[in-house]
Write a protein that holds these residues in place. Structure first.
Motif, PDB file in Angstrom:
ATOM      1  N   HIS A   7      39.476  56.718  37.110  1.00 13.07           N
ATOM      2  CA  HIS A   7      40.651  55.889  36.860  1.00 13.07           C
ATOM      3  C   HIS A   7      40.577  54.605  37.676  1.00 13.07           C
ATOM      4  O   HIS A   7      40.229  54.618  38.859  1.00 13.07           O
ATOM      5  N   SER A   8      40.927  53.506  37.018  1.00 14.42           N
ATOM      6  CA  SER A   8      40.949  52.212  37.684  1.00 14.42           C
ATOM      7  C   SER A   8      42.056  51.364  37.055  1.00 14.42           C
ATOM      8  O   SER A   8      42.855  51.888  36.270  1.00 14.42           O
ATOM      9  N   ARG A   9      42.084  50.087  37.386  1.00 10.45           N
ATOM     10  CA  ARG A   9      43.101  49.185  36.832  1.00 10.45           C
ATOM     11  C   ARG A   9      42.506  47.805  36.602  1.00 10.45           C
ATOM     12  O   ARG A   9      41.667  47.345  37.382  1.00 10.45           O
ATOM     13  N   ALA A  10      42.976  47.147  35.531  1.00 11.51           N
ATOM     14  CA  ALA A  10      42.580  45.778  35.218  1.00 11.51           C
ATOM     15  C   ALA A  10      43.770  44.862  35.453  1.00 11.51           C
ATOM     16  O   ALA A  10      44.921  45.261  35.249  1.00 11.51           O
ATOM     17  N   LEU A  11      43.501  43.653  35.883  1.00 12.45           N
ATOM     18  CA  LEU A  11      44.567  42.692  36.143  1.00 12.45           C
ATOM     19  C   LEU A  11      44.983  42.040  34.837  1.00 12.45           C
ATOM     20  O   LEU A  11      44.155  41.497  34.098  1.00 12.45           O
ATOM     21  N   PRO A  18      46.520  50.272  33.661  1.00 14.87           N
ATOM     22  CA  PRO A  18      45.566  51.365  33.897  1.00 14.87           C
ATOM     23  C   PRO A  18      44.370  51.295  32.952  1.00 14.87           C
ATOM     24  O   PRO A  18      44.505  50.965  31.774  1.00 14.87           O
ATOM     25  N   VAL A  19      43.207  51.599  33.497  1.00 21.11           N
ATOM     26  CA  VAL A  19      41.957  51.610  32.731  1.00 21.11           C
ATOM     27  C   VAL A  19      41.222  52.907  33.045  1.00 21.11           C
ATOM     28  O   VAL A  19      41.092  53.285  34.215  1.00 21.11           O
ATOM     29  N   PRO A  76      41.392  43.013  27.968  1.00 18.90           N
ATOM     30  CA  PRO A  76      40.239  42.316  28.557  1.00 18.90           C
ATOM     31  C   PRO A  76      40.003  42.760  30.000  1.00 18.90           C
ATOM     32  O   PRO A  76      40.945  42.988  30.758  1.00 18.90           O
ATOM     33  N   LYS A  77      38.735  42.886  30.359  1.00 18.57           N
ATOM     34  CA  LYS A  77      38.360  43.263  31.729  1.00 18.57           C
ATOM     35  C   LYS A  77      37.451  42.176  32.291  1.00 18.57           C
ATOM     36  O   LYS A  77      36.534  41.720  31.610  1.00 18.57           O
TER      37      LYS A  77
END
Length: 504
Positions: A7-11, A18-19, A76-77
């Protein structure tokens, strides 16, 4: 296990969406495919992750078909923030670490070729998103970014320096614990701001600066070069009260998005001073992906525009809506991004191209039409949104040497704090944030003051916006005087700051 999810996050503007980083290992021709609307910087993570694992002495699955999916695909990442989640996903899919422990973590970080973790932008936004969602996951970040994220109370944040530290803590059956991050707050006393006492004379401009600080009002100072306009603007932050916890987090979160957050300036109001060559995008934000501009980086702080007429007119016109709403919505064909823009505008300008119009010491060489063209660079609607306009005259040389020191910033700041407290107790916000309906509810005029206001509005042909701004200024003057109602003297002083630019 051939599939692992990290689990990660994109701005996405000021939010951290959450990504899920899904890593799959399959038999077939060796390859490394990365999908999920990844920008070029993200696609380059394949080489960084490969080198980081090899140089750290960890096994890289060379003989496998590697597929990494960043979901959701429509988001978008960008940046190198997904290096760490991809590396951990590869290690979990190849059973070098415990995949179950990754379920309780959210992580982001850029990897060096040697496996060291480098900081990423937007750590505060990630931490605020976890608190807002009430998630039970812990945040795993590089040390410098973890210090930012730890400023948010209630969110467990872990810090790491090297990829091997994480592998040791996440191995199956490992008893190692990830170190908890601590907020990196300033250990040294805050550097003293420039003092208002340093400015000789200029009693009228100092009074306008005090009113602007007490009400959170915008201010335009007009005067020849060298009269102290920039010095006055630089001392405004020293008059403003300290930010509360929420304001400090909002300000720090925006600065973190731009990679400009400085822990030693925690809870200090920001003063942004862009050059007059700045474009509209630099001021209000934009780009692809959208980034915050100067008005957002000055959140709960001061935006100082020196040499105001020299700014591009389109850039100044772009400030009109954010000055009213306190936010900026950047719209593109594919996406939108909203940033806060609750800033206090302070501007300075010369009265004419040569700067000497109205000066008793030097003659002005500008023709009347030159002065008119110079001043017309500021549109009427833009000037209508400014609360205070004050002239900063030239000080005679004998006054500069003989004038006594004025009040110190600390003395004025005490009066400002008392006035702001009165406004908060009465209406729950600063006077600058009053809506038209709140002005009618909280701005009480005595009968004589009301008659005086009507006469002045008719004589000066004010717009409805000018009418309300005069009331906000008068309410601030009354707060500084400790008066519950607005009297004629309070209103007359407010009207003095509503004059137009001096013309030949």
């Amino acid at each position: 296990m051939s599939l692992a999810v990290v689990h990660s996050r994109a701005l996405d503007g000021l939010t951290a969406a959450p990504v899920s980083v899904e890593v799959h290992l399959a038999n077939g021709l060796p390859s490394f495919t990365l999908v999920g609307l990844a920008e070029t910087e993200v696609k380059e993570s394949r080489e960084r992750v490969r080198a980081a694992l090899q140089n750290s002495g960890l096994a890289f699955p060379h003989n496998k078909r590697i597929t990494v999916n960043l979901a959701p695909a429509e988001l978008p990442k960008e940046g190198g923030r997904f290096d760490l989640p991809i590396a951990l996903g590869l290690l979990a899919a190849s059973e070098q670490i415990d995949a179950q422990q990754l379920e309780r973590l959210e992580c982001a970080g850029e990897l060096s070729l040697g496996g060291e973790l480098r900081p990423v932008r937007g750590a505060l936004a990630m931490s605020l998103a976890l608190r807002r969602e009430g998630s039970s996951r812990r945040l795993l970040l590089p040390e410098a970014s973890a210090a930012e994220a730890a400023l948010v109370e209630g969110v467990p944040v872990h810090a790491a320096r090297h990829l091997l530290d994480l592998v040791e803590a996440l191995r199956p059956g490992s008893d190692s614990l990830l170190p908890r991050a601590r907020a990196l707050l300033p250990a040294q006393p805050i550097t003293a701001a420039p003092d208002l006492r340093d400015i000789k004379g200029q009693a009228g401009a100092k009074r306008a600066l005090e009113i602007a600080a007490a009400g959170g009002l915008s201010l335009l100072m007009v005067g020849p070069p060298g009269t102290g306009k920039s010095m006055l603007a630089q001392r405004l932050c020293g008059l403003l009260p300290p930010m509360n916890e929420d304001e400090a987090l909002e300000s720090a979160a925006v600065l973190s998005l731009a990679g400009q957050f400085q822990p030693e300036r925690w809870r200090q109001r920001v003063m942004r001073n862009p050059h007059h060559s700045a474009s509209a995008v630099a001021l209000v934000g934009g780009g692809s992906p959208p980034r915050p501009g100067e008005i957002s980086l000055a959140q709960h702080g001061v935006l100082f525009l020196d040499e105001l007429p020299e700014f591009n007119r389109s850039a100044l016109e772009a400030l009109r809506e954010p000055m009213e709403t306190g936010r900026i919505l950047i719209s593109r064909a594919a996406r939108q991004a909203e940033f806060p823009a609750r800033f206090q505008l302070v501007a300075a300008m010369n009265p004419c191209p040569c700067g000497n119009h109205g000066s008793p010491l030097r003659a002005c060489r500008c023709a009347p039409d030159q002065i008119a063209r110079y001043q017309s660079r500021l549109s009427g609607p833009f000037l209508d949104r400014l609360d205070l306009l004050v002239e900063v005259p030239v000080q005679p040389p004998e006054l500069l040497h003989s004038a006594a020191d004025g009040e110190a910033s600390a003395v004025v700041a005490e009066r400002v704090a008392r006035a702001r407290l009165r406004a908060l107790e009465r209406q729950g916000c600063s006077n600058a944030a009053l809506s038209a309906a709140q002005v009618d509810s909280h701005v009480a005029l005595e009968p004589a003051a009301q008659a005086f206001l009507i006469k002045a509005a008719q004589r000066l042909s004010w717009s409805a916006r000018s009418h309300h701004r005069v009331l906000r200024v008068a309410r601030t003057v009354a707060d500084l005087a400790g008066s519950a109602s607005i009297e004629v003297q309070h209103l007359s002083e407010a009207i003095q700051y509503r004059r137009g630019l001096a013309t030949p």
